[in-house]
Design a protein around this motif. Structure first.
Motif, short mmCIF file in Angstrom:
data_model
loop_
_atom_site.label_atom_id
_atom_site.label_comp_id
_atom_site.label_asym_id
_atom_site.label_seq_id
_atom_site.Cartn_x
_atom_site.Cartn_y
_atom_site.Cartn_z
N PRO A 64 56.82 59.42 62.53
CA PRO A 64 56.40 58.62 61.37
C PRO A 64 57.31 57.44 61.06
O PRO A 64 56.85 56.44 60.49
CB PRO A 64 56.41 59.64 60.23
CG PRO A 64 56.25 60.97 60.90
CD PRO A 64 56.97 60.85 62.19
N GLU A 65 58.58 57.55 61.44
CA GLU A 65 59.51 56.46 61.17
C GLU A 65 59.10 55.17 61.90
O GLU A 65 59.46 54.07 61.49
CB GLU A 65 60.93 56.86 61.54
CG GLU A 65 61.22 56.99 63.03
CD GLU A 65 60.77 58.31 63.65
OE1 GLU A 65 60.99 58.48 64.86
OE2 GLU A 65 60.19 59.15 62.92
N CYS A 74 54.95 54.27 47.84
CA CYS A 74 55.90 54.18 46.73
C CYS A 74 56.75 52.92 46.82
O CYS A 74 57.21 52.38 45.80
CB CYS A 74 56.79 55.41 46.69
SG CYS A 74 55.96 56.93 46.18
N GLU A 75 56.98 52.43 48.05
CA GLU A 75 57.76 51.21 48.25
C GLU A 75 56.94 49.96 47.97
O GLU A 75 57.48 48.85 47.97
CB GLU A 75 58.27 51.15 49.70
CG GLU A 75 59.30 52.21 50.05
CD GLU A 75 59.72 52.13 51.51
OE1 GLU A 75 59.24 51.20 52.22
OE2 GLU A 75 60.53 52.96 51.94
N ILE A 113 44.73 45.25 49.76
CA ILE A 113 45.13 46.12 50.86
C ILE A 113 45.89 45.29 51.89
O ILE A 113 45.37 44.29 52.39
CB ILE A 113 43.90 46.78 51.49
CG1 ILE A 113 43.24 47.74 50.48
CG2 ILE A 113 44.27 47.53 52.79
CD1 ILE A 113 41.88 48.22 50.89
N ASP A 114 47.12 45.69 52.16
CA ASP A 114 47.96 44.97 53.11
C ASP A 114 47.63 45.34 54.55
O ASP A 114 47.65 44.49 55.44
CB ASP A 114 49.44 45.26 52.85
CG ASP A 114 49.86 44.87 51.45
OD1 ASP A 114 49.42 43.81 50.96
OD2 ASP A 114 50.64 45.63 50.83
N TYR A 121 57.43 49.48 61.63
CA TYR A 121 56.47 48.41 61.90
C TYR A 121 56.04 47.72 60.60
O TYR A 121 56.02 46.48 60.53
CB TYR A 121 55.25 48.95 62.63
CG TYR A 121 54.15 47.92 62.74
CD1 TYR A 121 54.28 46.82 63.60
CD2 TYR A 121 53.00 48.00 61.94
CE1 TYR A 121 53.30 45.86 63.66
CE2 TYR A 121 52.02 47.03 62.01
CZ TYR A 121 52.16 45.96 62.87
OH TYR A 121 51.19 44.99 62.93
N LEU A 122 55.70 48.49 59.59
CA LEU A 122 55.24 47.89 58.34
C LEU A 122 56.34 47.13 57.62
O LEU A 122 56.07 46.20 56.87
CB LEU A 122 54.66 48.98 57.43
CG LEU A 122 53.34 49.60 57.93
CD1 LEU A 122 52.93 50.75 57.02
CD2 LEU A 122 52.22 48.56 57.99
N ARG A 123 57.59 47.52 57.88
CA ARG A 123 58.72 46.81 57.28
C ARG A 123 59.16 45.61 58.11
O ARG A 123 60.09 44.89 57.74
CB ARG A 123 59.90 47.77 57.10
CG ARG A 123 59.66 48.87 56.07
CD ARG A 123 60.72 49.94 56.18
NE ARG A 123 60.49 51.04 55.21
CZ ARG A 123 60.95 52.27 55.36
NH1 ARG A 123 61.67 52.59 56.45
NH2 ARG A 123 60.69 53.19 54.45
N GLY A 124 58.52 45.39 59.23
CA GLY A 124 58.87 44.25 60.08
C GLY A 124 60.08 44.49 60.96
O GLY A 124 60.70 43.53 61.43
#
Length: 253
Positions: A216-217, A42-43, A13-14, A222-225
């Motif tokens: 949501p974006e 999915c990513e 779990i990230d 945030y999760l993509r940095g």
């Protein structure tokens, strides 16, 4: 994710994403948030969702305000309220890939099956009894504890405001804190994240963010940095706090 130790398989779990119960008051926005979470899965983002108490929790607090409940009753009823919210969010009315899980083994299997686990935390909380039976402990702190337990390095508190604000001025964008050290966030007391959760992040060296689930974006960014509108909570920060006009990467450079 912590280094693997022989004989102790990781939960893979990230990040733990705590979905605030307040979001259930706007079902369409809640569905949009879950759709974004499913896209992130999915990513390749391995996420564990922890629900807030939502509408059932509001009913418990309403009763407690008039007829104060014992700590035992309030604690156990609120944990079960999280379960109820989790079941609703995992229903096909809101999602296509969320899977309700009452054990961490089930969460691990859900991720292996390309599903998104949403934890029903009551049974683990009842058996392990890791938090105080107190209104000071909210689902934020519960989510922080689970983030540490599964070895995730980040906790995202998804709520109905844009982050943490100085003096609680949530309607003034200039008062939003762009980033802050977890220890300093704990000293602010109860804000958009409860003080116990912030203190736990500081004590365990975890980082995270507080952001608005109506957009949501922002969670995806945030999760993509990527920079986004949120308050980032850092285990270690070059200074203790920064206003909304800056970003941690800018100061670090």
């Amino acid at each position: 994710m912590a280094d693997r130790i022989k004989g102790f398989p990781p939960y893979n779990i990230d990040a733990v994403v705590k979905i605030g119960g307040s979001l259930m008051q706007q079902p369409e926005r809640c569905r949009a948030l879950i759709a974004e979470i499913e896209t992130l899965a999915c990513e390749g983002h391995r996420l564990l969702l922890v629900p807030g108490g939502g509408l059932p929790d509001n009913a418990i607090e309403s009763v407690d305000a008039t007829y104060p409940l014992s700590p035992f009753t309030a604690h156990h009823a609120c944990a079960l309220a999280q379960d109820q919210t989790g079941y609703m969010l995992a229903d096909s009315a809101f999602s296509t890939r969320l899977r309700p899980c009452s054990t961490l083994g089930a969460c691990r299997q859900a991720i292996a099956d390309d599903a998104v686990p949403i934890l029903l935390p009551s049974q683990i909380l009842f058996h392990m009894d890791p938090v105080s039976w107190s209104w000071d402990i909210t689902s934020d702190a519960v989510a922080a504890w689970f983030a540490w337990l599964v070895g995730a390095t980040r906790l995202v508190i998804v709520t109905n405001v844009d982050g943490v604000f100085l003096n609680g001025a949530v309607s003034d964008p200039a008062q939003r804190i762009a980033w802050i050290a977890a220890a300093d966030l704990a000293r602010l007391g109860h804000t958009s994240i409860d003080a116990c959760a912030a203190d736990f992040l500081a004590g365990k060296g975890l980082s995270g963010a507080v952001l608005n689930g109506a957009h949501p974006e922002r969670l995806a960014a945030y999760l993509r940095g990527e920079p986004t509108i949120a308050t980032e909570v850092l285990a270690q920060a070059p200074t203790t706090m920064a206003p909304a006009t800056s970003h941690p990467a800018e100061v670090a450079s």
